[in-house]
Design an enzyme around this catalytic site. Sequence first.
Site, PDB file in Angstrom:
ATOM      1  N   ARG B  98       3.874   6.126  -5.550  1.00  0.00           N
ATOM      2  CA  ARG B  98       5.011   5.271  -7.007  1.00  0.00           C
ATOM      3  C   ARG B  98       4.522   5.232  -8.348  1.00  0.00           C
ATOM      4  O   ARG B  98       5.535   5.275  -8.889  1.00  0.00           O
ATOM      5  CB  ARG B  98       3.993   3.843  -6.887  1.00  0.00           C
ATOM      6  CG  ARG B  98       4.184   3.326  -4.834  1.00  0.00           C
ATOM      7  CD  ARG B  98       5.272   3.552  -4.394  1.00  0.00           C
ATOM      8  NE  ARG B  98       5.256   3.046  -3.134  1.00  0.00           N
ATOM      9  CZ  ARG B  98       6.476   3.644  -1.684  1.00  0.00           C
ATOM     10  NH1 ARG B  98       6.901   4.230  -2.596  1.00  0.00           N
ATOM     11  NH2 ARG B  98       6.657   2.860  -0.978  1.00  0.00           N
ATOM     12  N   ASP B 127       3.602  -1.815  -3.401  1.00  0.00           N
ATOM     13  CA  ASP B 127       4.450  -1.165  -3.932  1.00  0.00           C
ATOM     14  C   ASP B 127       5.116  -2.034  -5.158  1.00  0.00           C
ATOM     15  O   ASP B 127       5.453  -1.446  -6.389  1.00  0.00           O
ATOM     16  CB  ASP B 127       5.311  -0.549  -3.340  1.00  0.00           C
ATOM     17  CG  ASP B 127       4.387   0.389  -1.728  1.00  0.00           C
ATOM     18  OD1 ASP B 127       3.465   0.545  -2.778  1.00  0.00           O
ATOM     19  OD2 ASP B 127       4.690   0.407  -0.854  1.00  0.00           O
ATOM     20  N   SER B 182       7.007  -0.805   9.805  1.00  0.00           N
ATOM     21  CA  SER B 182       8.020  -0.188   8.729  1.00  0.00           C
ATOM     22  C   SER B 182       6.935   0.714   8.059  1.00  0.00           C
ATOM     23  O   SER B 182       5.353   1.144   8.168  1.00  0.00           O
ATOM     24  CB  SER B 182       7.493  -1.829   7.460  1.00  0.00           C
ATOM     25  OG  SER B 182       7.229  -0.854   5.570  1.00  0.00           O
TER      26      SER B 182
END
Lengths: 409, 409, 409, 409
Positions: B98, B127, B182
């Site tokens: 990230r 996130d 996911s």
Amino acid sequence: MSDVNKVVLAYSGGLDTSVILKWLQDTYQCEVVTFTADLGQGEELEPARAKALQFGIQPENIFIDDLREEFVRDFVFPMFRANTIYEGEYLLGTSIARPLIAKRQIEIARATGADAVSHGATGKGNDQVRFELGYYALMPGVKVIAPWREWDLLSREKLLAYAEKHGIPIEMKHKQGGSPYSMDANLLHISFEGRHLENPAAEAEESMWRWTVSPEAAPDAAEYIDLEFEQGDLVAIDGKRMKAHELLARLNELGGKHGIGRLDLVENRYVGMKSRGCYETPGGTILLRAHRAIESITLDREVAHLKDDLMPRYASMIYNGYWWSPERRAIQALIDHTQQTVNGWVRLKLYKGNVIVTGRDSKTDSLFDPTIATFEDDAGAYNQKDAHGFIRLNALRMRIAANAKAKRG
Amino acid sequence: MSDVNKVVLAYSGGLDTSVILKWLQDTYQCEVVTFTADLGQGEELEPARAKALQFGIQPENIFIDDLREEFVRDFVFPMFRANTIYEGEYLLGTSIARPLIAKRQIEIARATGADAVSHGATGKGNDQVRFELGYYALMPGVKVIAPWREWDLLSREKLLAYAEKHGIPIEMKHKQGGSPYSMDANLLHISFEGRHLENPAAEAEESMWRWTVSPEAAPDAAEYIDLEFEQGDLVAIDGKRMKAHELLARLNELGGKHGIGRLDLVENRYVGMKSRGCYETPGGTILLRAHRAIESITLDREVAHLKDDLMPRYASMIYNGYWWSPERRAIQALIDHTQQTVNGWVRLKLYKGNVIVTGRDSKTDSLFDPTIATFEDDAGAYNQKDAHGFIRLNALRMRIAANAKAKRG
Amino acid sequence: MSDVNKVVLAYSGGLDTSVILKWLQDTYQCEVVTFTADLGQGEELEPARAKALQFGIQPENIFIDDLREEFVRDFVFPMFRANTIYEGEYLLGTSIARPLIAKRQIEIARATGADAVSHGATGKGNDQVRFELGYYALMPGVKVIAPWREWDLLSREKLLAYAEKHGIPIEMKHKQGGSPYSMDANLLHISFEGRHLENPAAEAEESMWRWTVSPEAAPDAAEYIDLEFEQGDLVAIDGKRMKAHELLARLNELGGKHGIGRLDLVENRYVGMKSRGCYETPGGTILLRAHRAIESITLDREVAHLKDDLMPRYASMIYNGYWWSPERRAIQALIDHTQQTVNGWVRLKLYKGNVIVTGRDSKTDSLFDPTIATFEDDAGAYNQKDAHGFIRLNALRMRIAANAKAKRG
Amino acid sequence: MSDVNKVVLAYSGGLDTSVILKWLQDTYQCEVVTFTADLGQGEELEPARAKALQFGIQPENIFIDDLREEFVRDFVFPMFRANTIYEGEYLLGTSIARPLIAKRQIEIARATGADAVSHGATGKGNDQVRFELGYYALMPGVKVIAPWREWDLLSREKLLAYAEKHGIPIEMKHKQGGSPYSMDANLLHISFEGRHLENPAAEAEESMWRWTVSPEAAPDAAEYIDLEFEQGDLVAIDGKRMKAHELLARLNELGGKHGIGRLDLVENRYVGMKSRGCYETPGGTILLRAHRAIESITLDREVAHLKDDLMPRYASMIYNGYWWSPERRAIQALIDHTQQTVNGWVRLKLYKGNVIVTGRDSKTDSLFDPTIATFEDDAGAYNQKDAHGFIRLNALRMRIAANAKAKRG
């Protein structure tokens, strides 16, 4: 050399401690009390009694104790409550047994009126420290005799010569050079050090391992087991409640069968040197994994992180021999406090060296809330907009800093 | 709603970020810049360009960057220098990607004169925090648009309806309900969360795993590999020097083949909830083991323990999104300082889910001294008598305390 | 805006919380319960009752509680057991009062069947966090109304206008601009923030300080006092046993008289900004010094160091509002465990801002052993030769490293 | 007893080290090199040369070095960057001088081809450890002679008898019993231990203190000073730039005049006993306060907290003698990294024992943002509503836990 009247010797019945027994009698001219403990090392203890008698030890001075339950319940389990590992890998199998031996030796010293204690650990290792810190903490005035630091029998040849000279029976294996390793075993593990392992670049020989099959030799079919925990301690396997040491023995059996718990590492000893060690900790390896898993759903995040932050320090305390220290007790108070909610079960899959967590739950203490964690519509259980402010304020100090920097150009 | 002129969107080309792209255009009436990064997730990126063009994005506003080398060299490797694991298990595969995405997005915002950035992370996860803390740290005045926290498309049905209404192409898999998980992938790992995994008591389905075969399906023959390290970073596999991302890709291949690096856990999110996640980190799992092994002979004991003590805190910083914070940089300064001597090689055996260290050595920086560690006669390299004083003084405070207690009765 | 039936307001009786009271009635159309606590802030509380009645609050909905003893016994003293200071200086006087107010507010909410609570802390400070984390921890479903974050009365003028419009009595001091500081007081301290203090480069005005004379104005003669501790808590001053809050009040008197406990600092708020604060903590400053002194002879070294290592973290927990969190309780378990031996007395000299420790002893738990510490002949209590081995082994790892380096050249 | 050719003795010229000099010559029959350092202890050093010559030391074997600048610049200042205090009180004045002496002794050993070093520290204290860990770290094969641990001159009488017998001049003060304290001094402090101080319950005599007037005797008028910092180090006082040791000398003068920096405590020695020490650290006490103050506006919160968390460990490293260890260097790397932004000035008021911070600012690195911190209307610089989400998510884990508990009843 101090004046000694009566000494309690941690006596295995093997060659080394038999030589020590004789050497103590000759050197200190004192009464010797032998203490032999069953910690689950898997050897018969009665032969130790026979040998002790041969050395002229009085029957009332021979102590043979089954400490297996106490060992696992009061030492191994409290340690596992902290998910203890030393230097990222070592499960402290030897370290955790020493404080119990020291404690029992001191109890026997008090009971028999002995003024000294003795052990067979060398002057290079951690065990001498672990034994003696325990002795001193529990009986500060006790005299400690560590023959390996005192005598001149520093090679195997000299030791055998001494044995021969004094009529100490030498088994064939010793005549043939003895084990190519220095070993220690108890219900938690068996360890190998020295000799063939002294080159850390070379792979350990397959023939060395005792308690586990190799992953290659393990069964081709995986096995599932359910472990149940109460207040952080294992209480049942596959629904069967057992005593602490029985549970660990069962885990050892399972782990050994599936090639679980071998370890080959270089560790840092308290006395200042690096040392290569190989370990088999089949049950402990399973238990650690399972304990972390049950904690993962029953422990608050910050409590878990606090434990993780303290764990290496706690591990060093045990590794270095400070079990009986006030600082270890203080940390234990914290750890035990956190385990009140650690209740539930964990399902594991054992397969060729792998311990795989496949499920975990707690009827009474789960903090996992599917209505909040769901990726689906949560019907308002969690307000996503809250994250905006959460992030903004967590970022504030960095934004102020970046702004200040930018303004100054 | 803030007034936005131009927004840089982290755009994968998939359904979710395509809906976001359209929604940004409609809601904010602003110019959109798309940014698609190759972090080794294993998907083609050019389709993202075509889609962006379909939404009317100007060609000069479409950024597709290969960040693989930078990702592994400047993010993954620095993190592994610390032996980083979150909550005892998680290798931080998503967390570490990230900050790079955030950094590149901000660079593009500066280059294109954009005043806002946007991402497709939900309001429940970590996130969003990781992206936005990065944005704010690097460009404190930037406007952040987090559609999942703003819009009302909170169920899959609504999202699909919106897509259909606005002519956004929907692949068959989405019509059929989309993935049951996911997922997120990059060179370090692939992750699975949500849906089928929302019951932490139930085992994950075998069909879920993508990058690794199951240990059962892995080859029956073990494979040995040699890893070479310089200043704490992997530089060569089996004698072949490669770039950082090539090395990790190779480790992924090896790990995937041997069933290494699967993980199933319940973790604590920064936003306050527990979440179940499954991860495949084949190369990272190998790398962590090897890095610890090379440190075991090249790092001083107390330095290693200092690193271990700080590691959980460092891991939390990365997990929580504080890569660009001054405190993470401060710890990194310490860690990097320690890695100067971490040079040498490690031999590993890979077999059905196991990563087994079989040897390690360093020509230039080994602190393992066999002349001292030996169980044999060491010719005076170490004086065993020194241990006596060492133990006596380490025990002194406990002896004083026990004496004081005894005197008072 | 949530639907609220009955709200418990932390009500001081002052202008701000009076405006809030009215605003709650008008905005939420709900029943209001007022709660006014005596924490030793030195103000009469009965006027708050009269004012509440004026606003039409039912007599049974007016709670005025004397919490002074509970405050000091169950909050201040447990905190001082850890020698708690935030950022090296701040004694946490405000922070430690908030959890008690929150707890009592929730108790009253349960007793009166209220579904909401409210407080007068602003949206920029730490207090809102401390109150609300307490509320949520103790009553997770409670509705929280934080007027300062909701209304638009963000300047003093608007607040006064609102008060005037709604007939809320405004004292002369408010008409004249109000205090030049934002203040908070309880038995532990009085704090000053904001306004005249917003330039951290400028010295605080002498006229600001309330509880202490300046060191210059303090008596020219020093005063000696003896403090007695049991299990880490102060129990008597100069031989006179008193209740916890009486002891702290007495210390405040002594400290105030001698100019002790002023502090001027810039601190880091939990919400992310730096803030300048001035504090008077006369009794606490004395207590901290004394507690460290009694620990210095009764606490084991490693236990003391463990406490020191954990202290900043514990301080942050309290500063940030996590008193009711499980991690704070876990650390408290450790701290309280260590205090069992913290018994004895300390002699202090108070003089013009100085708290000088001049003596300390413990009949029951002193670990100071003059026969060992002496510079004179100790008759063998300590064997100086032990130090040789102690140093040699502690140096071993550094010697090995230096040798290895030298060999490689 | 080892075979020694040439030994470098840390030689003060006083009675004790003169006896040691002679004893070394007689006992080891070796060449002696004397090393006398000016660390700002305030004694003339040339007499040491004359005495050494009397003992037959070759002129080229007499080393007298002015180490004051190096001491403050490379040892004291780096330590103060960490706000170092041992056990909450002690400023480490003795501890920080030892590594420099050890380093210089080893340099001289190398320069003169000596194979041994010697010092006058006793076998009970910390200094022997600090010296010898330094020796071993810097020259692992060096022979260390610690006469106090070897000889039998353990009482003052025996020492004087030895001196008399060997014609070592004895000053009148020694004949009269010598100092009632064991003292050590350098630019950072002067310390007092032993003898009259061995009863920790009794107040130290006023006549003992040397460098500071008592607060009572200090001037009735306060004095303001401005300290300027660059990268965490003091660089100027009241606008006047000076060298490191000149700055500290100036602070000592100021502190001594105003009765600042006296300390009376019981500390835990590394060798395991508690010991009572009195210290005067006038300049250091001022410096520590000022350094914290300049950090308070220039250091990020989390960086400051990280430093606070590591400080006790860093302090113990220095106290215990590990300055030259790799772990101390690793922490120093972190600390130094954080000091890049620690630039600015602090205003202090000195008055009768008090060091009062009255202002602080940084033109280049202040993180204090008045537009955000203000209690007045901030024109939107900070959105108070952000606090709502911040608190809600920080509370989430506690709410989930409380909810879960409530559901189960």
